[in-house]
Design a protein around this motif. Structure first.
Motif, PDB file in Angstrom:
ATOM      1  N   PHE A  42       0.868  -1.161   0.000  1.00  0.00           N
ATOM      2  CA  PHE A  42       0.000   0.000   0.000  1.00  0.00           C
ATOM      3  C   PHE A  42       0.911   1.218   0.000  1.00  0.00           C
ATOM      4  N   PHE A 114      -3.271  -9.230   2.693  1.00  0.00           N
ATOM      5  CA  PHE A 114      -4.239  -8.152   2.461  1.00  0.00           C
ATOM      6  C   PHE A 114      -4.815  -7.623   3.773  1.00  0.00           C
ATOM      7  N   GLU A 115      -5.267  -8.546   4.633  1.00  0.00           N
ATOM      8  CA  GLU A 115      -5.888  -8.118   5.881  1.00  0.00           C
ATOM      9  C   GLU A 115      -4.907  -7.375   6.775  1.00  0.00           C
ATOM     10  N   ALA A 117      -2.272  -5.634   5.875  1.00  0.00           N
ATOM     11  CA  ALA A 117      -2.006  -4.308   5.302  1.00  0.00           C
ATOM     12  C   ALA A 117      -3.168  -3.355   5.582  1.00  0.00           C
ATOM     13  N   SER A 118      -4.389  -3.839   5.437  1.00  0.00           N
ATOM     14  CA  SER A 118      -5.567  -3.009   5.704  1.00  0.00           C
ATOM     15  C   SER A 118      -5.636  -2.619   7.180  1.00  0.00           C
ATOM     16  N   MET A 121      -3.002   0.104   7.944  1.00  0.00           N
ATOM     17  CA  MET A 121      -3.373   1.447   7.483  1.00  0.00           C
ATOM     18  C   MET A 121      -4.499   2.036   8.317  1.00  0.00           C
ATOM     19  N   ASP A 122      -5.473   1.226   8.693  1.00  0.00           N
ATOM     20  CA  ASP A 122      -6.558   1.743   9.538  1.00  0.00           C
ATOM     21  C   ASP A 122      -6.001   2.304  10.841  1.00  0.00           C
ATOM     22  N   ASP A 151     -12.121   7.484   9.648  1.00  0.00           N
ATOM     23  CA  ASP A 151     -10.899   6.728   9.937  1.00  0.00           C
ATOM     24  C   ASP A 151     -11.033   5.991  11.270  1.00  0.00           C
ATOM     25  N   ALA A 154     -13.391   3.037  10.911  1.00  0.00           N
ATOM     26  CA  ALA A 154     -12.811   1.915  10.174  1.00  0.00           C
ATOM     27  C   ALA A 154     -12.102   0.928  11.097  1.00  0.00           C
ATOM     28  N   THR A 155     -11.573   1.416  12.210  1.00  0.00           N
ATOM     29  CA  THR A 155     -10.841   0.524  13.123  1.00  0.00           C
ATOM     30  C   THR A 155     -11.774  -0.424  13.884  1.00  0.00           C
ATOM     31  N   TRP A 158     -11.873  -4.299  13.379  1.00  0.00           N
ATOM     32  CA  TRP A 158     -10.789  -5.159  13.860  1.00  0.00           C
ATOM     33  C   TRP A 158     -10.950  -5.520  15.336  1.00  0.00           C
TER      34      TRP A 158
END
Length: 159
Positions: A42, A114-115, A117-118, A121-122, A151, A154-155, A158
């Motif tokens: 990313f 992928f997960e 990296a996401s 960033m979150d 933002d 988005a967290t 998780w």
């Protein structure tokens, strides 16, 4: 162990991926070529916001920023079976089109890469202690950029 860097200089994405894949500076757990089945990158880039923005000035507390990024990276390594992880975040004056942040994750399979990296960033957007000041194309200051509610929201995925 993750490779975490906060620097003013730009980064070379291809070189960082190659280092991680080879088990070099990017901190692969099991060094050696061809041990990795998936690499996700990313790259966060400074945008010009419709021609309005001349630059972003990013500030941070040296040491504190690296420690917080390392905490988030360690959490990603606990959650996913990563073979390598690299996070580079820039500071200083960054113009539109220039790189701001690089996240590289490596694993045996794509889903974990992928997960992770996401996730990184979150949490970098909400927990890493960086402050952004806008410099506008008309020569004035746009002030400090406030954190965005989206933002933080988005967290929650998780938790």
């Amino acid at each position: 162990m993750a490779d975490i860097r906060v620097q003013s200089a730009d980064f070379d994405v291809a070189a960082e991926v190659a280092a991680l894949q080879a088990g070099g500076d990017a901190g692969a757990r099991e060094p050696g070529p061809h041990d990795i089945g998936a690499i996700v990158t990313f790259i966060g880039v400074c945008r010009n916001d419709g021609g309005r923005l001349a630059a972003l000035e990013l500030e941070h507390y040296p040491g504190m920023a690296e420690e917080e990024i390392a905490r988030v990276a360690a959490e990603a390594e606990r959650r996913w079976p990563l073979k390598g992880l690299c996070v580079i975040h820039r500071y200083g004056l960054i113009r539109p089109g220039e790189n701001i942040v690089l996240v590289v994750t490596a694993s045996d399979h794509r889903q974990a890469a992928f997960e992770a990296a996401s996730f990184l960033m979150d949490y970098l957007k909400t927990r890493a202690p960086f402050w952004k000041k806008e410099h506008l194309a008309d020569g004035t200051s746009g002030g400090w950029v406030a954190p965005r509610q989206e933002d933080h929201e988005a967290t929650t995925r998780w938790e």
